[in-house]
Design a protein around this motif. Structure first.
Motif, short mmCIF file in Angstrom:
data_model
loop_
_atom_site.label_atom_id
_atom_site.label_comp_id
_atom_site.label_asym_id
_atom_site.label_seq_id
_atom_site.Cartn_x
_atom_site.Cartn_y
_atom_site.Cartn_z
N ASP A 1 52.64 3.23 -28.17
CA ASP A 1 52.45 1.81 -28.45
C ASP A 1 52.39 1.02 -27.15
O ASP A 1 52.64 1.56 -26.06
N ARG A 2 52.10 -0.27 -27.26
CA ARG A 2 51.94 -1.10 -26.07
C ARG A 2 53.27 -1.42 -25.39
O ARG A 2 53.29 -1.82 -24.23
N PHE A 3 54.38 -1.23 -26.10
CA PHE A 3 55.68 -1.51 -25.50
C PHE A 3 56.06 -0.44 -24.48
O PHE A 3 56.71 -0.72 -23.49
N ARG A 4 55.67 0.78 -24.74
CA ARG A 4 55.94 1.87 -23.82
C ARG A 4 54.84 2.00 -22.75
O ARG A 4 55.00 2.74 -21.79
N ASN A 5 53.72 1.30 -22.96
CA ASN A 5 52.58 1.38 -22.04
C ASN A 5 52.00 -0.01 -21.82
O ASN A 5 50.82 -0.26 -22.05
N SER A 6 52.83 -0.93 -21.37
CA SER A 6 52.42 -2.34 -21.29
C SER A 6 51.25 -2.56 -20.34
O SER A 6 50.40 -3.42 -20.57
N THR A 7 51.16 -1.78 -19.27
CA THR A 7 50.07 -1.98 -18.31
C THR A 7 48.74 -1.47 -18.84
O THR A 7 47.68 -1.79 -18.29
N SER A 8 48.78 -0.67 -19.91
CA SER A 8 47.55 -0.12 -20.49
C SER A 8 47.01 -0.96 -21.64
O SER A 8 45.99 -0.63 -22.23
N PHE A 9 47.71 -2.04 -21.96
CA PHE A 9 47.27 -2.94 -23.03
C PHE A 9 46.32 -3.96 -22.41
O PHE A 9 46.74 -4.88 -21.70
N VAL A 10 45.02 -3.79 -22.66
CA VAL A 10 44.01 -4.56 -21.93
C VAL A 10 43.05 -5.24 -22.90
O VAL A 10 42.92 -4.86 -24.07
N GLU A 11 42.35 -6.23 -22.38
CA GLU A 11 41.36 -6.95 -23.18
C GLU A 11 40.06 -6.15 -23.27
O GLU A 11 39.59 -5.58 -22.29
N GLN A 12 39.50 -6.10 -24.47
CA GLN A 12 38.18 -5.50 -24.68
C GLN A 12 37.52 -6.24 -25.84
O GLN A 12 37.90 -6.07 -26.99
N ILE A 13 36.56 -7.09 -25.51
CA ILE A 13 35.92 -7.95 -26.50
C ILE A 13 35.25 -7.10 -27.59
O ILE A 13 34.53 -6.15 -27.30
N GLY A 14 35.49 -7.47 -28.83
CA GLY A 14 34.87 -6.80 -29.96
C GLY A 14 35.71 -5.71 -30.58
O GLY A 14 35.48 -5.31 -31.72
N SER A 15 36.70 -5.22 -29.83
CA SER A 15 37.57 -4.16 -30.35
C SER A 15 38.88 -4.77 -30.84
O SER A 15 39.21 -5.91 -30.53
N THR A 16 39.64 -3.99 -31.61
CA THR A 16 40.92 -4.46 -32.15
C THR A 16 41.95 -3.34 -32.07
O THR A 16 41.66 -2.19 -32.41
N HIS A 17 43.13 -3.70 -31.60
CA HIS A 17 44.25 -2.76 -31.57
C HIS A 17 45.18 -3.08 -32.73
O HIS A 17 45.59 -4.22 -32.91
N TYR A 18 45.50 -2.06 -33.54
CA TYR A 18 46.42 -2.22 -34.66
C TYR A 18 47.70 -1.46 -34.37
O TYR A 18 47.66 -0.32 -33.91
N ILE B 1 64.58 -11.75 -25.45
CA ILE B 1 64.03 -12.96 -24.84
C ILE B 1 64.09 -12.94 -23.32
O ILE B 1 63.38 -13.68 -22.65
N ASN B 2 64.94 -12.12 -22.72
CA ASN B 2 65.05 -12.11 -21.27
C ASN B 2 63.70 -11.75 -20.64
O ASN B 2 63.05 -10.81 -21.07
N PRO B 3 63.25 -12.50 -19.63
CA PRO B 3 61.91 -12.24 -19.07
C PRO B 3 61.76 -10.86 -18.45
O PRO B 3 60.65 -10.38 -18.28
N ASN B 4 62.87 -10.21 -18.13
CA ASN B 4 62.80 -8.88 -17.53
C ASN B 4 63.10 -7.77 -18.54
O ASN B 4 63.33 -6.63 -18.16
N HIS B 5 63.09 -8.11 -19.82
CA HIS B 5 63.45 -7.14 -20.84
C HIS B 5 62.31 -6.15 -21.10
O HIS B 5 61.17 -6.38 -20.70
N LYS B 6 62.65 -5.09 -21.81
CA LYS B 6 61.65 -4.19 -22.36
C LYS B 6 62.13 -3.79 -23.74
O LYS B 6 63.19 -3.20 -23.89
N CYS B 7 61.35 -4.13 -24.75
CA CYS B 7 61.72 -3.84 -26.14
C CYS B 7 61.09 -2.50 -26.53
O CYS B 7 59.88 -2.31 -26.42
N ILE B 8 61.92 -1.57 -26.99
CA ILE B 8 61.45 -0.24 -27.37
C ILE B 8 61.67 -0.05 -28.87
O ILE B 8 62.80 -0.02 -29.34
N PRO B 9 60.58 0.08 -29.66
CA PRO B 9 60.74 0.26 -31.11
C PRO B 9 61.12 1.70 -31.45
O PRO B 9 60.73 2.64 -30.76
N HIS B 10 61.88 1.84 -32.53
CA HIS B 10 62.17 3.15 -33.12
C HIS B 10 61.65 3.09 -34.55
O HIS B 10 62.28 2.49 -35.42
#
Length: 310
Positions: free
Chosen positions: A110-127, A140-149
């Motif tokens: 997911d994008r939380f574990r790979n935040s730098t790989s979450f990029v804009e691409q017009i016409g496509s959609t990430h679900y 809420i901390n600006p330096n946080h990283k939220c990891i889903p389980h």
């Protein structure tokens, strides 16, 4: 970044027909397909997905599907039916678009574990599977990283310092209610609301006390909107169980301005304790905190030595 929440309900038959009900209010975050015992030819699955329009997660897919992908929902169905899929890209490829087809990329991350790989691409959609980490109030901390389980629908906030609470929101040493103004439904004698936030709660300390009715309340103005995760409520120091019981059957709600819709933090059931830890059901962004007695048919006072908000 544009985010659109989508609740989808899928019924998948052997003929690969698809039924979508866009307002399924009881959808699970994700449930893998299972065959009904009464009819082995029908399978059902549930998904609650969030769409990130004009974005993709640019990582190596676990599988790429181009056959019979004529809509975004086709791709989501494949993700639901793939054990390790947690998100998907629906990509418009020129070679496929001319035939009315899309490229479906099943992703095992997911994008939380790979935040730098979450990029804009017009016409496509990430679900992605809908999760608390999608919402900015979770960590809420600006330096946080939220990891889903995803397996148990929980998350963890990776904080920059150990001094933050479990949501990376407030330093545990910061009582946001200290010396803040307090409003009460009624005041009993000289036990003013300010005694609830004066920082004194030991033996012999002052306390606030409301009048006696069936629905007394105490309200604290934090001065500005804050992330609220829990309260520590100090009862007045006494061995009188009837006095300690006054906190029982109380709701804690928060809101942004008087008269606005209140949001539920937590409920206090029957209790007889000097100190009560009240954890909100989820982090809430609000300015006001209100403790309200429930009507149990008898007139009651509310009386506390200190209300601490974190």
């Amino acid at each position: 970044m544009k985010i659109r929440s989508m609740n989808l309900f899928f019924g998948i038959f052997l003929r690969i027909s698809l039924v979508i009900l866009p307002s399924c209010c009881r959808c699970q975050q994700i449930r893998r397909l299972s065959t009904l015992q009464t009819n082995s030819s029908v399978q059902y699955g549930f998904a609650n997905m969030v769409a990130h329009v004009n974005h993709i997660l640019d990582v190596t897919p676990i599988q790429v599907i181009t056959s019979n992908i004529t809509s975004n929902s086709n791709c989501i169905v494949h993700c639901i039916n793939f054990d390790t899929c947690t998100s998907t890209n629906v990509v418009v490829q020129n070679a496929l678009a001319s035939a009315g087809h899309l490229e479906c990329q099943l992703l095992g991350t997911d994008r939380f574990r790979n935040s730098t790989s979450f990029v804009e691409q017009i016409g496509s959609t990430h679900y992605a599977i809908s999760h608390d980490c999608e919402w900015e109030e979770t960590c809420i901390n600006p330096n946080h990283k939220c990891i889903p389980h995803y397996d148990n629908e929980t998350y963890e906030c990776l904080c920059p310092f150990q001094t933050y609470d479990e949501h990376c929101m407030n330093e545990l040493t910061e009582n946001m209610a200290i010396h803040k103004p307090v409003l009460m439904a009624k005041t009993y004698g000289s036990n003013y609301g300010s005694h609830c936030t004066d920082g004194e709660f030991g033996p012999g300390s002052s306390f606030c006390t409301t009048g006696a009715s069936k629905n007394e309340w105490i309200q604290i103005d934090l001065g500005s909107r804050k992330i609220i995760t829990f309260l520590i409520l100090h009862n007045r120091h006494t061995e009188d169980l009837n006095l300690l019981r006054r906190l029982s059957q109380t709701d804690i709600n928060v809101f942004d301005s008087p008269g606005n819709n209140q949001r539920f933090c937590t409920h206090i059931g029957d209790t007889v304790t000097l100190v009560y830890f009240a954890q909100c059901t989820k982090p809430l962004l609000a300015r006001y905190v209100k403790l309200s007695q429930l009507d149990i048919g008898s007139r009651r006072y509310m009386s506390l030595a200190e209300i601490m908000v974190y």
